[in-house]
Structure formats: C-alpha cells, structure tokens
Design a protein around this motif. Structure first.
Motif, PDB file in Angstrom:
ATOM      1  N   LEU A  33     -20.604 -15.725  48.960  1.00  0.00           N
ATOM      2  CA  LEU A  33     -19.389 -14.450  48.341  1.00  0.00           C
ATOM      3  C   LEU A  33     -18.998 -13.388  49.292  1.00  0.00           C
ATOM      4  CD1 LEU A  33     -17.025 -14.288  46.734  1.00  0.00           C
ATOM      5  CD2 LEU A  33     -18.209 -13.280  44.876  1.00  0.00           C
ATOM      6  N   SER A  34     -20.631 -12.125  49.391  1.00  0.00           N
ATOM      7  CA  SER A  34     -20.411 -11.188  50.224  1.00  0.00           C
ATOM      8  C   SER A  34     -20.515 -11.324  51.090  1.00  0.00           C
ATOM      9  CB  SER A  34     -21.818 -10.618  50.113  1.00  0.00           C
ATOM     10  OG  SER A  34     -22.026 -10.727  48.207  1.00  0.00           O
ATOM     11  N   LEU A  35     -20.395 -12.798  52.504  1.00  0.00           N
ATOM     12  CA  LEU A  35     -20.100 -12.795  52.992  1.00  0.00           C
ATOM     13  C   LEU A  35     -19.084 -12.817  53.300  1.00  0.00           C
ATOM     14  CD1 LEU A  35     -22.803 -15.177  54.860  1.00  0.00           C
ATOM     15  CD2 LEU A  35     -22.824 -12.512  55.661  1.00  0.00           C
ATOM     16  N   LEU A  36     -18.174 -13.284  52.753  1.00  0.00           N
ATOM     17  CA  LEU A  36     -16.980 -14.061  52.000  1.00  0.00           C
ATOM     18  C   LEU A  36     -15.772 -12.768  53.147  1.00  0.00           C
ATOM     19  CD1 LEU A  36     -14.146 -16.079  52.300  1.00  0.00           C
ATOM     20  CD2 LEU A  36     -14.742 -15.930  50.589  1.00  0.00           C
ATOM     21  N   LEU A  37     -16.767 -11.851  51.543  1.00  0.00           N
ATOM     22  CA  LEU A  37     -15.617 -10.268  51.827  1.00  0.00           C
ATOM     23  C   LEU A  37     -16.065  -9.336  52.390  1.00  0.00           C
ATOM     24  CD1 LEU A  37     -16.097  -9.870  48.163  1.00  0.00           C
ATOM     25  CD2 LEU A  37     -14.351 -10.298  48.408  1.00  0.00           C
ATOM     26  N   LEU A  38     -16.861  -9.172  53.356  1.00  0.00           N
ATOM     27  CA  LEU A  38     -17.426  -9.267  54.793  1.00  0.00           C
ATOM     28  C   LEU A  38     -16.527  -9.003  56.035  1.00  0.00           C
ATOM     29  CD1 LEU A  38     -21.412  -8.573  54.359  1.00  0.00           C
ATOM     30  CD2 LEU A  38     -19.842  -6.780  54.643  1.00  0.00           C
ATOM     31  N   ALA A  39     -16.882 -10.200  55.788  1.00  0.00           N
ATOM     32  CA  ALA A  39     -15.331 -10.965  57.065  1.00  0.00           C
ATOM     33  C   ALA A  39     -14.017 -10.886  56.809  1.00  0.00           C
ATOM     34  CB  ALA A  39     -15.095 -13.318  56.762  1.00  0.00           C
ATOM     35  N   ILE A  40     -13.470 -10.446  55.344  1.00  0.00           N
ATOM     36  CA  ILE A  40     -11.957 -10.441  55.298  1.00  0.00           C
ATOM     37  C   ILE A  40     -12.072  -9.120  55.265  1.00  0.00           C
ATOM     38  CG2 ILE A  40     -10.769  -9.659  52.754  1.00  0.00           C
ATOM     39  CD1 ILE A  40     -11.424 -12.767  52.200  1.00  0.00           C
ATOM     40  N   ALA A  41     -12.888  -8.036  55.116  1.00  0.00           N
ATOM     41  CA  ALA A  41     -12.821  -6.980  54.999  1.00  0.00           C
ATOM     42  C   ALA A  41     -13.046  -5.948  57.015  1.00  0.00           C
ATOM     43  CB  ALA A  41     -14.204  -5.140  54.590  1.00  0.00           C
ATOM     44  N   GLY A  42     -13.468  -6.635  57.744  1.00  0.00           N
ATOM     45  CA  GLY A  42     -14.029  -6.972  58.647  1.00  0.00           C
ATOM     46  C   GLY A  42     -12.815  -7.084  59.404  1.00  0.00           C
ATOM     47  N   GLY A  43     -11.583  -8.440  59.213  1.00  0.00           N
ATOM     48  CA  GLY A  43     -10.412  -8.804  59.395  1.00  0.00           C
ATOM     49  C   GLY A  43      -9.613  -7.262  59.590  1.00  0.00           C
ATOM     50  N   ALA A  44      -9.443  -7.351  58.414  1.00  0.00           N
ATOM     51  CA  ALA A  44      -8.903  -5.868  57.874  1.00  0.00           C
ATOM     52  C   ALA A  44      -8.480  -4.843  59.015  1.00  0.00           C
ATOM     53  CB  ALA A  44      -8.426  -5.345  56.278  1.00  0.00           C
ATOM     54  N   LEU A  45     -10.096  -4.339  59.162  1.00  0.00           N
ATOM     55  CA  LEU A  45     -10.269  -3.485  60.055  1.00  0.00           C
ATOM     56  C   LEU A  45      -9.931  -4.108  61.326  1.00  0.00           C
ATOM     57  CD1 LEU A  45     -14.341  -1.905  58.418  1.00  0.00           C
ATOM     58  CD2 LEU A  45     -11.593  -1.111  58.895  1.00  0.00           C
ATOM     59  N   TRP A  46      -9.817  -5.164  62.448  1.00  0.00           N
ATOM     60  CA  TRP A  46      -9.241  -5.421  63.053  1.00  0.00           C
ATOM     61  C   TRP A  46      -8.210  -4.698  63.499  1.00  0.00           C
ATOM     62  CZ3 TRP A  46      -6.016  -9.388  64.129  1.00  0.00           C
ATOM     63  CH2 TRP A  46      -5.872  -9.128  66.033  1.00  0.00           C
ATOM     64  N   TYR A  47      -7.644  -5.371  62.499  1.00  0.00           N
ATOM     65  CA  TYR A  47      -5.855  -5.436  61.972  1.00  0.00           C
ATOM     66  C   TYR A  47      -5.021  -3.758  62.223  1.00  0.00           C
ATOM     67  CZ  TYR A  47      -1.079  -5.917  60.850  1.00  0.00           C
ATOM     68  OH  TYR A  47       0.468  -5.361  60.707  1.00  0.00           O
ATOM     69  N   LEU A  48      -6.372  -3.190  61.629  1.00  0.00           N
ATOM     70  CA  LEU A  48      -5.815  -1.829  61.476  1.00  0.00           C
ATOM     71  C   LEU A  48      -6.224  -1.357  62.791  1.00  0.00           C
ATOM     72  CD1 LEU A  48      -6.494  -1.001  58.109  1.00  0.00           C
ATOM     73  CD2 LEU A  48      -4.030  -1.429  58.981  1.00  0.00           C
ATOM     74  N   LEU A  49      -7.664  -0.773  62.900  1.00  0.00           N
ATOM     75  CA  LEU A  49      -7.623   0.078  63.899  1.00  0.00           C
ATOM     76  C   LEU A  49      -7.751   0.190  65.702  1.00  0.00           C
ATOM     77  CD1 LEU A  49     -12.167   0.217  63.189  1.00  0.00           C
ATOM     78  CD2 LEU A  49      -9.615   1.671  62.323  1.00  0.00           C
ATOM     79  N   PRO A  50      -7.221  -0.932  65.654  1.00  0.00           N
ATOM     80  CA  PRO A  50      -6.988  -1.448  67.805  1.00  0.00           C
ATOM     81  C   PRO A  50      -5.460   0.084  67.828  1.00  0.00           C
ATOM     82  CG  PRO A  50      -8.049  -3.147  66.511  1.00  0.00           C
ATOM     83  CD  PRO A  50      -7.500  -2.964  65.780  1.00  0.00           C
ATOM     84  N   GLN A  51      -4.228  -0.935  66.993  1.00  0.00           N
ATOM     85  CA  GLN A  51      -2.640  -0.503  66.891  1.00  0.00           C
ATOM     86  C   GLN A  51      -2.747   1.171  66.977  1.00  0.00           C
ATOM     87  OE1 GLN A  51      -0.057  -3.564  65.410  1.00  0.00           O
ATOM     88  NE2 GLN A  51      -2.090  -3.965  64.204  1.00  0.00           N
ATOM     89  N   PRO A  52      -1.842   1.167  67.626  1.00  0.00           N
ATOM     90  CA  PRO A  52      -1.047   2.648  68.011  1.00  0.00           C
ATOM     91  C   PRO A  52      -0.912   3.188  66.163  1.00  0.00           C
ATOM     92  CG  PRO A  52      -0.332   1.684  68.734  1.00  0.00           C
ATOM     93  CD  PRO A  52      -0.665   0.703  68.977  1.00  0.00           C
ATOM     94  N   LEU A  53      -0.668   4.087  65.808  1.00  0.00           N
ATOM     95  CA  LEU A  53      -1.237   4.634  64.334  1.00  0.00           C
ATOM     96  C   LEU A  53       0.898   4.684  63.905  1.00  0.00           C
ATOM     97  CD1 LEU A  53      -2.756   7.476  63.667  1.00  0.00           C
ATOM     98  CD2 LEU A  53      -3.146   4.950  63.272  1.00  0.00           C
TER      99      LEU A  53
END
Length: 504
Positions: free
Chosen positions: A191-211
């Motif tokens: 379950l922890s791995l799954l949550l980390l994967a979800i959190a990683g996906g959210a960071l990927w979505y937010l960080l690379p794009q112009p604000l």
C-alpha cells in the motif's frame, strides 16, 4: 454387525523414506524402530490413544478425544525436532502427520472408512515436521490447546469427493500472530508503494509545467461564473508575487535543510524524566542455609550412585510459577505465549527454553540473579532435611502430594491451584506432584561424574534436560525426591512447569 465409532484418527508417515533406506538401509530401519518404540508408541499411550497399526514408514492411531489426538501429534513432532537437531538434513527422520474426525469401521488390527482416508490425505499434503488437521478437528479443539492455527482453505484431495477444510497447527501460540503480522506488514508495504506512486505522479504533473499554465488549467475547470468572479481574471497577468503565492498554495512543501548551529547557540531541549520500570510482583522465595546431604537412591539406575553433595545457601520459590506470574512475562513480550487457566494454578505446557526465558526476564526487570535451580539444589530442597523415601516418611500417605493415586480427587485436565497440599519441612509446596519441574542440568543417565558442590551439570549443546517432581498425572513413585527424568529441551508438554531459584 461391524462395530463403528466416531474417533479422531492420526495418520503419520516418514518423509523421503526410500531415500533414507538407500543411504543406510540397516541404520534407517533400526532408527525407525527405535522411534516407534521410544517415542510414537509411548506418546500415543500417554494421550489415551490406541496404535492401530504401523506401516513400515508410518502409523495409524485412534483417539476418543480430538484434543489428545492433536496434542499427541504435536508432541511427536516436537520430540523429533530435538532428535534431528544434530543430524545432517539428508539423514533426518521427519514425519508428516494428519488428524481427522470421522466415523470409522473398527476391526482387530485395522480401521476403515472415509474418516481414515481423509486423515491419510491430510498427512500426504502436510509439510515435513508439520501437523495438518481437518475442519472438524479444528472446531473441536480451537479453544482448548495452547496453539495457533493457520487456515489453508479448502483443499481437493485424491479420491475424496468434497473439498476438505485444512488447518496447519502452530505449536508456538505466538506463531500465528507472527504470521499474521508478517502478512499485514507485506500489505502495508504494498500500500505504501501504491501511495508513493500516486504522489510521484502528482509531482510529475505539477512540477515541470509553467505556473501560469497550471493556474489557467485549474481555472478552466471551474464554472464560467466562478472563474469570471475571480480577481484578476480579465486584467493583466498577476504580479510575480502572486505567482509565488499561487505556487505556495498549489505545490507541495519540500523540506528545507537546516544548518546545525553550534551547541552554544542551540536552545536546550527539555529532557523528560526517566520513567520507572513497571512494578513486578516477585515470586515468594524461601531462603535455605544449605548443607551436606546424600543425593540419589538405589531404586533406579538413573539415581545411582548415592553420593554426598554440599549445597551453598540459596533461595527457591515457595511454589511452582503460577499462570498469573507467567502471564506478567508474556504481557511484557518476554515469554512466548499467554497461558490459559486460573491465575493461581501452576503454569504448564512449558519447555526448558521457556522456563529460561522467564528466569532471564525476571532477573532483568528486578536486577536480581534469578535462575533455574540446579538438580542438586532441587533435591536438597525437596527432601526438606530428610533422607526418607518421601519427605514425610517411607510410606505413601494420602493427601500429602498431588499425584495419580495419591488422593481421592479425580484426575483433572489442569493441576489444581498451587499450595493445595501440605508444605515440606522447609516450607516449600508441591515439591513432589502437581507439575513436573525443570532444573538447570543437562540429562545424564546416572550420577557417575556428577559435581558434588551443588552446581549445575551442563554441556554447551545438550538436547535434553532434567525434569523433577512428577505431576498430578503420574503415579506415586514419581513424587519421590530422588526421582529424576528427562525431556527434550525445546519441547512443551501439558504437565511440565517449573520453579525458580535465587543466588545470594
């Protein structure tokens, strides 16, 4: 009409028997015969069963009681574990055991019926050294033995129409909890791995794009009315400071490294006062001044030769260790299982290793040198300053000890409370009868070469230890102070308990 009866059937079979015979035909045959004679047959009789037949590399037995049937299987497996400990793996004689409850046809030298076939099938799917039981047996014993049980689900087995509900017996009552916690840990990890994967996906979505683009994307998801009402929607792009605010609102907060200040500039952190260790009610102890006595007797070869032993002063518990005292250790996670029964009854089903755990725990929490008594100390204490056959004289007297045939009280499944019978001249209770009692010493077949200073006679790797006293299920000859017996070090048995000693 052919007699039928409901019985608990125990089926046992040796794993890899053909391979063992190829390695050493005569040696294997002799070892199997010795195990049948010295372990399997006595264990079946001790648990009130009947050996129906042996099959060269296996056996069948029937019992009136499912509890005794399973208990017998566990005792056989635990004894075999001790016997195999010093052998190479490919020379070990290991049994698989299956236990089933069924209606069987009984003949003079055999039994028949589906109940027997199911027991045989359970044995065939069991792992080496394991006891597998059917659902019918489980329902009869689940609250009556100090064991754990692991459900293996329904199994389809050869020549049996319906699936069989199968359970693995875990003789260590903590083993099931450990297995369950292990499974829970695996699930939590996944379950922890799954949550980390979800959190990683959210960071990927937010960080690379112009604000601004992120902000606009977020605003377009709002209804037109709401987005139009937002300040700055129709005006010039917001100031950089507002971008920063938006960034702070929408991006996850990342930990910022903090430079370690010199100790002189650090604020002193409050230090919690040390917490006192939880109070433990220590066993009542009787202090003995020691002295010289004649140890042993001429009644049995294991008790010879009679010899002088000098005992130094020591203390020994007034009673065998009780269920209440044991469960304090179990509650502290220092003893292997939680004992059942009344708190003032002696704890039973304890191995030598278990008794050592208790003594070590008590020594640790009290900072006193608690330990098991030596064999010489135990006999010195049991005699109470006498040299007669029993501490009260040479003849058996009723109601002086708790053993089979010593009293008019009917035999019970559990020993009555500690201190139910008269104390010996040293003020010690149950030094003969009630429960078998472990001592420190390794087992030796007689006293040839035994120490004469009261110390324990031990080796680094002995597989069995001395047990004294006899129990409520043994006949009167076992309650003699000189009587001695042995049992495998790590094997639990329903009449085995202990008491503790304390060095000055």
């Amino acid at each position: 009409m052919t007699p039928r009866r409901l019985a608990a059937i125990v089926a046992g079979d040796i794993c890899g028997y053909s391979h063992l015979m190829q390695l050493d035909e005569e040696g294997t045959h002799a070892r199997v015969k010795r195990i049948q004679r010295d372990l399997i047959e006595p264990s079946i009789a001790e648990h009130h069963g009947r050996l129906v037949k042996t099959t060269g590399d296996g056996f069948f037995a029937i019992f009136d009681s499912p509890v005794e049937a399973v208990r017998c299987g566990v005792v056989i497996q635990q004894n075999l574990t001790g016997r195999n400990a010093s052998l190479p793996r490919d020379h070990r004689i290991e049994f698989r055991i299956g236990v089933n409850l069924g209606d069987v046809i009984i003949e003079a030298d055999d039994i028949y019926g589906d109940g027997v076939n199911i027991a045989s099938r359970l044995e065939s799917i069991a792992e080496p050294g394991q006891v597998f039981i059917s659902g019918g047996i489980y329902e009869q014993i689940k609250h009556k033995l100090v064991c754990g049980y692991e459900s293996l689900g329904d199994r389809k087995v050869k020549n049996i129409t319906d699936p069989i509900r199968v359970y693995r017996v875990l003789p260590d009552p903590a083993a099931f909890n450990r297995a369950r916690k292990r499974r829970e840990s695996i699930l939590i990890f996944l379950l922890s791995l799954l949550l980390l994967a979800i959190a990683g996906g959210a960071l990927w979505y937010l960080l690379p794009q112009p604000l601004g683009r992120v902000r606009n994307q977020a605003l377009t998801r709002l209804s037109p009315d709401v987005s139009q009402a937002l300040p700055g929607r129709q005006s010039a792009p917001p100031a950089p400071a507002r971008h920063d605010a938006a960034r702070q609102d929408r991006l996850p907060v990342l930990a910022t490294p903090v430079l370690q200040q010199p100790p002189s500039q650090q604020a002193a952190a409050p230090v919690a006062p040390p917490q006192p260790a939880p109070a433990v009610q220590e066993p009542e102890m009787n202090t003995l001044r020691g002295g010289t006595f004649m140890m042993g007797s001429n009644e049995d070869s294991s008790e010879k030769p009679v010899h002088h032993v000098t005992i130094k002063p020591f203390a020994i518990s007034r009673y065998p260790i009780s269920v209440r005292e044991w469960n304090e250790c179990a509650a502290a996670k220092a003893c292997a299982f939680l004992a059942t029964g009344k708190g003032d009854a002696p704890v039973t089903n304890v191995s030598w290793s278990d008794s050592k755990q208790f003594a070590g725990w008590l020594a640790g929490v009290t900072h006193k040198p608690y330990r098991l008594p030596t064999e010489a100390e135990w006999e010195f204490a049991a005699r109470g300053g006498t040299q007669t056959r029993y501490w009260w004289g040479d003849d058996l007297r009723p109601d002086m000890a708790n053993c089979k045939g010593c009293t008019d009280v009917a035999a019970l499944e559990q020993a009555p409370r500690i201190g139910s019978f008269k104390p010996n001249p040293f003020g010690l209770y149950d030094m003969g009868g009630t429960v078998d009692q472990w001592v420190e010493d390794c087992w030796h077949k007689n006293y040839g070469g035994a120490p004469t200073d009261g110390s324990a006679w031990t080796e680094s790797d002995c597989g069995s230890h001395v047990i004294r006293s006899g129990s409520w299920k043994n006949d009167p000859r076992y309650v003699r102070p000189a009587n001695r017996d042995s049992y495998d070090t790590s094997v639990r048995y329903p009449t085995h308990g202990f008491r503790i000693a304390l060095s000055p």
